[in-house]
Write a protein that holds these residues in place. Structure first.
Motif, PDB file in Angstrom:
ATOM      1  N   LEU A  19       0.841  -1.207   0.000  1.00 21.41           N
ATOM      2  CA  LEU A  19       0.000   0.000   0.000  1.00 21.41           C
ATOM      3  C   LEU A  19       0.870   1.249   0.000  1.00 21.41           C
ATOM      4  O   LEU A  19       1.861   1.324   0.735  1.00 21.41           O
ATOM      5  N   PRO A  20       0.510   2.248  -0.786  1.00 18.03           N
ATOM      6  CA  PRO A  20       1.283   3.490  -0.751  1.00 18.03           C
ATOM      7  C   PRO A  20       1.039   4.225   0.564  1.00 18.03           C
ATOM      8  O   PRO A  20      -0.056   4.140   1.126  1.00 18.03           O
ATOM      9  N   PRO A  21       2.037   4.936   1.064  1.00 13.42           N
ATOM     10  CA  PRO A  21       1.832   5.672   2.316  1.00 13.42           C
ATOM     11  C   PRO A  21       0.802   6.785   2.157  1.00 13.42           C
ATOM     12  O   PRO A  21       0.752   7.453   1.129  1.00 13.42           O
ATOM     13  N   ALA A  22      -0.001   6.966   3.192  1.00 15.19           N
ATOM     14  CA  ALA A  22      -0.933   8.089   3.235  1.00 15.19           C
ATOM     15  C   ALA A  22      -0.206   9.343   3.691  1.00 15.19           C
ATOM     16  O   ALA A  22      -0.636  10.464   3.412  1.00 15.19           O
ATOM     17  N   ILE A  23       0.904   9.143   4.401  1.00 17.86           N
ATOM     18  CA  ILE A  23       1.693  10.256   4.929  1.00 17.86           C
ATOM     19  C   ILE A  23       3.112   9.742   5.171  1.00 17.86           C
ATOM     20  O   ILE A  23       3.311   8.566   5.452  1.00 17.86           O
ATOM     21  N   GLU A  24       4.090  10.639   5.038  1.00 19.61           N
ATOM     22  CA  GLU A  24       5.477  10.308   5.331  1.00 19.61           C
ATOM     23  C   GLU A  24       5.950  11.218   6.452  1.00 19.61           C
ATOM     24  O   GLU A  24       5.695  12.421   6.431  1.00 19.61           O
ATOM     25  N   ILE A  25       6.649  10.627   7.410  1.00 19.77           N
ATOM     26  CA  ILE A  25       7.136  11.378   8.562  1.00 19.77           C
ATOM     27  C   ILE A  25       8.600  11.043   8.805  1.00 19.77           C
ATOM     28  O   ILE A  25       9.114  10.053   8.294  1.00 19.77           O
ATOM     29  N   ALA A  26       9.246  11.866   9.602  1.00 21.64           N
ATOM     30  CA  ALA A  26      10.613  11.607  10.043  1.00 21.64           C
ATOM     31  C   ALA A  26      10.567  11.056  11.463  1.00 21.64           C
ATOM     32  O   ALA A  26       9.600  11.297  12.204  1.00 21.64           O
ATOM     33  N   PRO A  27      11.598  10.310  11.860  1.00 21.10           N
ATOM     34  CA  PRO A  27      11.634   9.845  13.248  1.00 21.10           C
ATOM     35  C   PRO A  27      11.483  11.017  14.217  1.00 21.10           C
ATOM     36  O   PRO A  27      12.053  12.087  14.011  1.00 21.10           O
ATOM     37  N   GLY A  28      10.662  10.831  15.243  1.00 26.52           N
ATOM     38  CA  GLY A  28      10.433  11.874  16.237  1.00 26.52           C
ATOM     39  C   GLY A  28       9.272  12.789  15.931  1.00 26.52           C
ATOM     40  O   GLY A  28       8.868  13.592  16.780  1.00 26.52           O
ATOM     41  N   ASP A  29       8.725  12.718  14.725  1.00 25.81           N
ATOM     42  CA  ASP A  29       7.581  13.554  14.370  1.00 25.81           C
ATOM     43  C   ASP A  29       6.334  13.130  15.131  1.00 25.81           C
ATOM     44  O   ASP A  29       6.224  11.990  15.575  1.00 25.81           O
ATOM     45  N   VAL A  30       5.395  14.054  15.245  1.00 19.29           N
ATOM     46  CA  VAL A  30       4.108  13.807  15.897  1.00 19.29           C
ATOM     47  C   VAL A  30       3.042  13.718  14.816  1.00 19.29           C
ATOM     48  O   VAL A  30       3.014  14.546  13.902  1.00 19.29           O
ATOM     49  N   VAL A  31       2.166  12.714  14.934  1.00 13.91           N
ATOM     50  CA  VAL A  31       1.086  12.537  13.973  1.00 13.91           C
ATOM     51  C   VAL A  31      -0.240  12.595  14.714  1.00 13.91           C
ATOM     52  O   VAL A  31      -0.436  11.903  15.710  1.00 13.91           O
ATOM     53  N   HIS A  32      -1.149  13.430  14.230  1.00 14.63           N
ATOM     54  CA  HIS A  32      -2.509  13.505  14.747  1.00 14.63           C
ATOM     55  C   HIS A  32      -3.403  12.750  13.767  1.00 14.63           C
ATOM     56  O   HIS A  32      -3.340  13.009  12.566  1.00 14.63           O
ATOM     57  N   CYS A  33      -4.207  11.831  14.272  1.00 10.64           N
ATOM     58  CA  CYS A  33      -5.110  11.096  13.379  1.00 10.64           C
ATOM     59  C   CYS A  33      -6.394  10.753  14.113  1.00 10.64           C
ATOM     60  O   CYS A  33      -6.452  10.770  15.342  1.00 10.64           O
ATOM     61  N   GLU A  34      -7.413  10.480  13.321  1.00 19.51           N
ATOM     62  CA  GLU A  34      -8.711  10.082  13.860  1.00 19.51           C
ATOM     63  C   GLU A  34      -9.223   8.925  13.010  1.00 19.51           C
ATOM     64  O   GLU A  34      -9.186   8.978  11.786  1.00 19.51           O
ATOM     65  N   THR A  35      -9.674   7.884  13.678  1.00 18.85           N
ATOM     66  CA  THR A  35     -10.267   6.763  12.959  1.00 18.85           C
ATOM     67  C   THR A  35     -11.705   6.580  13.416  1.00 18.85           C
ATOM     68  O   THR A  35     -12.109   7.069  14.465  1.00 18.85           O
ATOM     69  N   ALA A  36     -12.438   5.875  12.607  1.00 20.71           N
ATOM     70  CA  ALA A  36     -13.811   5.530  12.966  1.00 20.71           C
ATOM     71  C   ALA A  36     -13.781   4.395  13.989  1.00 20.71           C
ATOM     72  O   ALA A  36     -12.733   3.796  14.259  1.00 20.71           O
ATOM     73  N   GLU A  37     -14.946   4.074  14.513  1.00 21.30           N
ATOM     74  CA  GLU A  37     -15.024   2.930  15.409  1.00 21.30           C
ATOM     75  C   GLU A  37     -14.789   1.655  14.605  1.00 21.30           C
ATOM     76  O   GLU A  37     -14.643   1.700  13.395  1.00 21.30           O
ATOM     77  N   VAL A  38     -14.724   0.523  15.266  1.00 25.47           N
ATOM     78  CA  VAL A  38     -14.235  -0.729  14.695  1.00 25.47           C
ATOM     79  C   VAL A  38     -14.945  -1.179  13.418  1.00 25.47           C
ATOM     80  O   VAL A  38     -14.348  -1.828  12.568  1.00 25.47           O
ATOM     81  N   THR A  39     -16.211  -0.822  13.219  1.00 24.89           N
ATOM     82  CA  THR A  39     -16.920  -1.263  12.012  1.00 24.89           C
ATOM     83  C   THR A  39     -16.784  -0.276  10.859  1.00 24.89           C
ATOM     84  O   THR A  39     -17.396  -0.465   9.814  1.00 24.89           O
TER      85      THR A  39
END
Length: 172
Positions: A19-39
């Protein structure tokens, strides 16, 4: 150290290193994300238990990402620290016929919705409020083998870990 926001809805459902990355980060970076519930939003606030009879199991376990860590190589150890967790404004628990340890004893679907909007407690009854302790139930990395691998059961890359200790301050 940079901060990134992973766009809501950038999810996948299997560990798959193609799968292609949705985002690329460097070590030590902070990522904010939100996912839906399990379904992945097949269950919505106030829905009837009958929804559980028609779940698309291919949509279960929406995983944020994939996130690519620059300069990470196969065999490296990645450390993820959970800095903050916020539950959605609602949650649910249920019985899905045919699943679980007591599947033969509970054959009808059941769902219970919870109001989590105060961010502190979930009311069980008017006089009982359960303190919220959010945790990341699913976390991991794509395997080095090609192919799409299920999140459940947990494997060498992680998966549906469901440990209450993957909460704020935890490092995995």
């Amino acid at each position: 150290m940079a901060e990134h926001v992973l766009e809501k809805g950038k999810v996948h459902h299997k560990w798959d290193n193609s799968l292609p990355p949705a985002i690329e980060i460097a070590p030590g970076d902070v990522v904010h994300c939100e996912t839906a519930e399990v379904t992945n939003n097949q269950v919505i606030p106030g829905c009837s238990a009958s929804v559980l009879l028609n779940l698309d199991f291919g949509q279960l376990y929406p995983l944020a990402g994939p996130i690519f860590v620059k300069d990470a190589m196969p065999g490296d150890i990645l450390e993820v620290e959970i800095l903050r967790l916020h539950p959605l404004d609602w949650g649910w628990t249920g019985i899905i016929p045919g699943l679980g340890l007591l599947a033969q004893d509970f054959t009808a679907p059941y769902i219970r919705h919870f109001d989590l909007s105060n961010g502190q407690t979930a009311p069980l009854r008017d006089d009982i409020h359960i303190p919220l302790q959010p945790f990341c139930g699913t976390m991991g990395v794509a395997l080095d083998e090609p192919g799409a691998f299920d999140v459940l059961p947990t494997g060498k890359g992680g998966g549906n870990i469901d440990t209450r200790h993957l909460n704020v301050g935890a490092k995995l």
